[in-house]
Design an enzyme around this catalytic site. Structure first.
Site, PDB file in Angstrom:
ATOM      1  N   THR A  44      80.216  40.728  34.351  1.00 47.05           N
ATOM      2  CA  THR A  44      80.150  41.508  35.623  1.00 47.05           C
ATOM      3  C   THR A  44      81.054  40.386  36.716  1.00 47.05           C
ATOM      4  O   THR A  44      81.300  40.958  37.828  1.00 47.05           O
ATOM      5  CB  THR A  44      78.786  41.751  36.232  1.00 47.05           C
ATOM      6  OG1 THR A  44      77.936  40.234  36.406  1.00 47.05           O
ATOM      7  CG2 THR A  44      77.846  42.554  35.497  1.00 47.05           C
ATOM      8  N   ARG A  48      83.325  33.539  31.334  1.00 47.05           N
ATOM      9  CA  ARG A  48      82.550  32.281  31.532  1.00 47.05           C
ATOM     10  C   ARG A  48      82.319  31.885  30.229  1.00 47.05           C
ATOM     11  O   ARG A  48      82.117  32.576  29.511  1.00 47.05           O
ATOM     12  CB  ARG A  48      81.542  32.648  32.512  1.00 47.05           C
ATOM     13  CG  ARG A  48      81.499  33.184  33.627  1.00 47.05           C
ATOM     14  CD  ARG A  48      80.367  33.376  34.550  1.00 47.05           C
ATOM     15  NE  ARG A  48      80.324  33.818  36.018  1.00 47.05           N
ATOM     16  CZ  ARG A  48      79.250  33.926  36.749  1.00 47.05           C
ATOM     17  NH1 ARG A  48      78.184  33.862  36.268  1.00 47.05           N
ATOM     18  NH2 ARG A  48      79.727  34.625  37.872  1.00 47.05           N
ATOM     19  N   SER A 151      80.823  30.700  39.277  1.00 42.46           N
ATOM     20  CA  SER A 151      79.980  31.122  40.501  1.00 42.46           C
ATOM     21  C   SER A 151      78.814  29.721  40.459  1.00 42.46           C
ATOM     22  O   SER A 151      79.286  28.891  40.472  1.00 42.46           O
ATOM     23  CB  SER A 151      79.110  32.342  40.085  1.00 42.46           C
ATOM     24  OG  SER A 151      78.317  32.863  41.158  1.00 42.46           O
ATOM     25  N   HIS A 152      77.516  30.203  40.164  1.00 45.31           N
ATOM     26  CA  HIS A 152      76.326  29.317  40.288  1.00 45.31           C
ATOM     27  C   HIS A 152      76.019  28.723  39.112  1.00 45.31           C
ATOM     28  O   HIS A 152      75.145  27.771  38.823  1.00 45.31           O
ATOM     29  CB  HIS A 152      75.167  29.619  40.811  1.00 45.31           C
ATOM     30  CG  HIS A 152      74.579  30.977  39.962  1.00 45.31           C
ATOM     31  ND1 HIS A 152      75.235  32.098  39.772  1.00 45.31           N
ATOM     32  CD2 HIS A 152      73.525  31.051  39.271  1.00 45.31           C
ATOM     33  CE1 HIS A 152      74.735  32.949  38.860  1.00 45.31           C
ATOM     34  NE2 HIS A 152      73.460  32.135  38.614  1.00 45.31           N
ATOM     35  N   ASP A 307      76.678  29.371  46.780  1.00 41.69           N
ATOM     36  CA  ASP A 307      76.819  28.705  45.612  1.00 41.69           C
ATOM     37  C   ASP A 307      77.996  28.281  45.393  1.00 41.69           C
ATOM     38  O   ASP A 307      78.844  28.103  46.340  1.00 41.69           O
ATOM     39  CB  ASP A 307      76.485  29.843  44.509  1.00 41.69           C
ATOM     40  CG  ASP A 307      77.331  30.990  44.650  1.00 41.69           C
ATOM     41  OD1 ASP A 307      78.069  31.248  45.988  1.00 41.69           O
ATOM     42  OD2 ASP A 307      77.655  31.674  43.706  1.00 41.69           O
ATOM     43  N   ASP A 311      79.977  32.960  47.251  1.00 37.70           N
ATOM     44  CA  ASP A 311      79.883  34.516  47.174  1.00 37.70           C
ATOM     45  C   ASP A 311      78.434  34.890  47.241  1.00 37.70           C
ATOM     46  O   ASP A 311      77.920  36.071  47.376  1.00 37.70           O
ATOM     47  CB  ASP A 311      80.672  35.283  46.236  1.00 37.70           C
ATOM     48  CG  ASP A 311      80.015  35.030  44.700  1.00 37.70           C
ATOM     49  OD1 ASP A 311      79.079  34.093  44.618  1.00 37.70           O
ATOM     50  OD2 ASP A 311      80.288  35.907  43.686  1.00 37.70           O
ATOM     51  N   ARG A 312      77.572  33.898  47.124  1.00 42.67           N
ATOM     52  CA  ARG A 312      75.979  33.991  47.464  1.00 42.67           C
ATOM     53  C   ARG A 312      75.661  33.186  48.580  1.00 42.67           C
ATOM     54  O   ARG A 312      76.259  32.186  48.959  1.00 42.67           O
ATOM     55  CB  ARG A 312      75.368  33.512  46.212  1.00 42.67           C
ATOM     56  CG  ARG A 312      75.429  34.545  44.961  1.00 42.67           C
ATOM     57  CD  ARG A 312      74.784  34.190  43.551  1.00 42.67           C
ATOM     58  NE  ARG A 312      75.154  35.066  42.543  1.00 42.67           N
ATOM     59  CZ  ARG A 312      74.364  35.074  41.468  1.00 42.67           C
ATOM     60  NH1 ARG A 312      73.112  34.842  41.486  1.00 42.67           N
ATOM     61  NH2 ARG A 312      74.882  35.490  40.330  1.00 42.67           N
ATOM     62  N   SER A 397      70.627  39.513  43.794  1.00 40.09           N
ATOM     63  CA  SER A 397      70.990  38.178  43.280  1.00 40.09           C
ATOM     64  C   SER A 397      71.611  37.386  44.483  1.00 40.09           C
ATOM     65  O   SER A 397      72.089  36.494  44.206  1.00 40.09           O
ATOM     66  CB  SER A 397      71.643  38.515  42.041  1.00 40.09           C
ATOM     67  OG  SER A 397      72.919  39.078  42.077  1.00 40.09           O
TER      68      SER A 397
END
Length: 550
Positions: A44, A48, A151-152, A307, A311-312, A397
């Site tokens: 998504t 990674r 990301s995180h 993060d 984006d979080r 999330s």
């Protein structure tokens, strides 16, 4: 889910990734294109993996970038490509690899004006794409972008994601095409990959003021005057991520009482507290990863975390500590639609993913707004945000974005910075913390218990779960209540869930296969409390296992 004995405690030397070994593996390990675990695979949020596992190496990035160049050509995308990266150790070498191929293919590539030393949050790349395509007079060609970030995810990981001209996450048609072509190039030993030396690539790249453009535009989306005039004290923790310089720039440009509580950048993230499983993970929705900020919650009116690619968001208040992401989404929606954005069109809808809390459903009904429920993945909100038909799109999330104050599009990717600033705006305008407002929503609508658990499933069972139809579910009740809906398609847009959702009057569960582990995830919620939730979870697993023939 067993909690590690040192979760929430500072990392020790033995917890740290060997960065030298990680970087060496990126350059030296050649992935096996016949090994499914070493192929290019877009989830998504892009491709990674770790270089140490042969899952994120130079060959992956060279092949994937060449595939993106060919995809752009096929789609007629002729404008600049904006590329940003976060602070993960693998992000810089992957950024270098991508530049070599982009320039080698004649792409007009734009990098941060700070060069290799600069970090760029995902929302700043989304903003740059949208600004070029919608706001720059006389712009030549449509722009798109790449963000180099996992990301995180832990420090050993790398990530690479593509944002097409709409500025948001690429859909499966694009990512499927790119992944297939990249894997072809891997099997061909990179024959067909065009690249130039790094110094030539850096010299050819244009520069762009990602941070300045983003920070100066913030008053379009956030009422910064209200925050400043109310004197809201903000503590911002970038968690060692790409927003590290942005927060100080926001404080300076807009004269906010804002302190960057942790300006450190360290590719090993030695300053972090361990997450629930004992790993270092920059998850700003995790009380274990956010332990340091939670411990200092009384120092500020609003404390926030992001993060690694920003984006979080994570929101910490003196009275509530770290807010559950679902709780904050409900409060944000209640505020924005309940008078916080008077210039938004009356018919603008609310977007949520199908595993987000039903508290949002009750808030939407109370506000008299249409609720659009979509599958997991922020990409489903992109058309509504661009067209201005969805005012807010959010995921459980802790990822969300919303429209500018005038109802125009701000970003089409998740933006943890504006969600953090919105918490300060809510405090400034209402005089209440977001957690205090959530307590009021509970008094009005009930107190849902929500949790996610994992259940074992092999590859064949996960494929079967993804392909279930409502007819495969024969049960008529769940935890003592009549089943009111059995869904394998999202009610908001008819798109496949990739799993199953079952609803009753006061509870629901959703089951989806994991993309990386031999498990499926059960999300569940009950407005009858924790005991009823446990019953829902138990019966949900039995129901799904039965449908899978387990």
């Amino acid at each position: 889910m067993a909690i590690h004995e040192r979760a929430g405690q500072p990392a020790q030397p033995e917890d740290l990734t060997d960065i030298d070994a990680l970087l060496a593996a990126y350059a030296q390990i050649v992935p096996d294109p016949d090994n499914i675990d070493q192929q290019v695979a877009f989830g998504t949020s892009g491709h990674r993996g770790s270089s140490l596992d042969g899952a994120f190496n130079e060959h992956h990035i060279l092949a994937t970038t060449q595939a993106i160049c060919e995809y752009r050509l096929e789609q007629g995308i002729e404008g600049p490509l904006f590329i940003g990266k976060d602070t993960h150790a693998l992000s810089l070498p992957a950024w270098h690899s991508a530049l070599e191929v982009l320039v080698g293919n004649g792409v007009d590539v734009w990098i941060d004006r700070g060069g290799a030393e600069a970090y760029t949050p995902t929302p700043a790349v989304s903003r740059a794409i949208l600004a070029h395509n919608r706001e720059v007079e006389g712009a030549t060609g449509t722009a798109d972008g790449i963000v180099v970030t996992p990301s995180h995810n832990p420090p050993r990981d790398g990530g690479f994601k593509y944002n097409p001209p709409h500025g948001g996450p690429a859909d499966t048609d694009a990512t499927g095409w790119i992944a297939d072509r990249a894997n072809e190039l891997l099997r061909a030993g990179l024959e067909g990959v065009r690249r130039v030396p790094l110094d030539q690539a850096l010299e050819a790249a244009e520069t762009y003021d990602f941070m300045g453009e983003y920070v100066r535009a913030l008053p379009r989306v956030i009422n910064l005057d209200a925050i400043r005039e109310a004197g809201v004290r903000i503590g911002a923790d970038p968690l060692g991520g790409a927003s590290v310089d942005y927060w100080q720039a926001i404080a300076d440009e807009h004269r906010l009482d804002l302190t960057v509580v942790n300006p450190r950048v360290d590719p090993a993230w030695a300053f972090m507290t361990l997450d629930w499983d004992g790993k270092i993970r920059m998850d700003c929705s995790s009380p274990h990863a956010m332990a340091s900020l939670i411990n200092a919650k009384d120092d500020f009116d609003i404390s926030t975390g992001n993060d690694a690619d920003s984006d979080r968001h994570g929101i910490v208040t003196p009275d509530g500590g770290l807010m559950n992401p679902n709780h904050y989404l409900a409060v944000a929606i209640d505020y924005l639609y309940g008078g916080g954005r008077p210039d938004w069109p009356a018919g603008v809808a609310i977007g949520k993913t199908l595993v987000s809390s039903s508290m949002i459903d009750r808030v939407a009904a109370d506000q008299g707004r249409e609720l659009i429920e979509v599958p997991v993945g922020f990409k489903w909100f992109v058309p509504g945000l661009i067209e201005g038909t969805i005012g807010f799109g959010g995921e459980e999330s802790a990822g969300a974005s919303f429209l500018c104050r005038d109802g125009s599009v701000w970003s089409t990717d998740k933006d943890g910075i504006i969600l953090a600033l919105l918490a300060a705006e809510i405090q400034a305008v209402s005089g209440k913390s977001p957690s205090q407002r959530y307590a009021e929503l509970v008094a009005e609508h009930g107190d849902p218990a929500y949790a996610r658990i994992d259940a074992p499933a092999n590859r064949e069972q996960k494929a079967k779960l993804k392909a279930l139809s409502p007819a495969d579910v024969t049960a008529t009740s769940l935890a003592g209540e009549e089943i009111t809906a059995t869904l394998t398609e999202a009610p908001g847009n008819g798109a496949a869930i990739g799993g199953l959702k079952v609803q009753t009057a006061s509870a629901w569960f959703a089951a989806r296969p994991s993309g990386t582990e031999d498990v499926y995830k059960i999300y569940a919620e009950s407005f009858q409390g924790p005991d009823h939730l446990a019953q829902v979870q138990q019966e949900a697993q039995a129901l799904v296992d039965g449908a899978l023939g387990g």
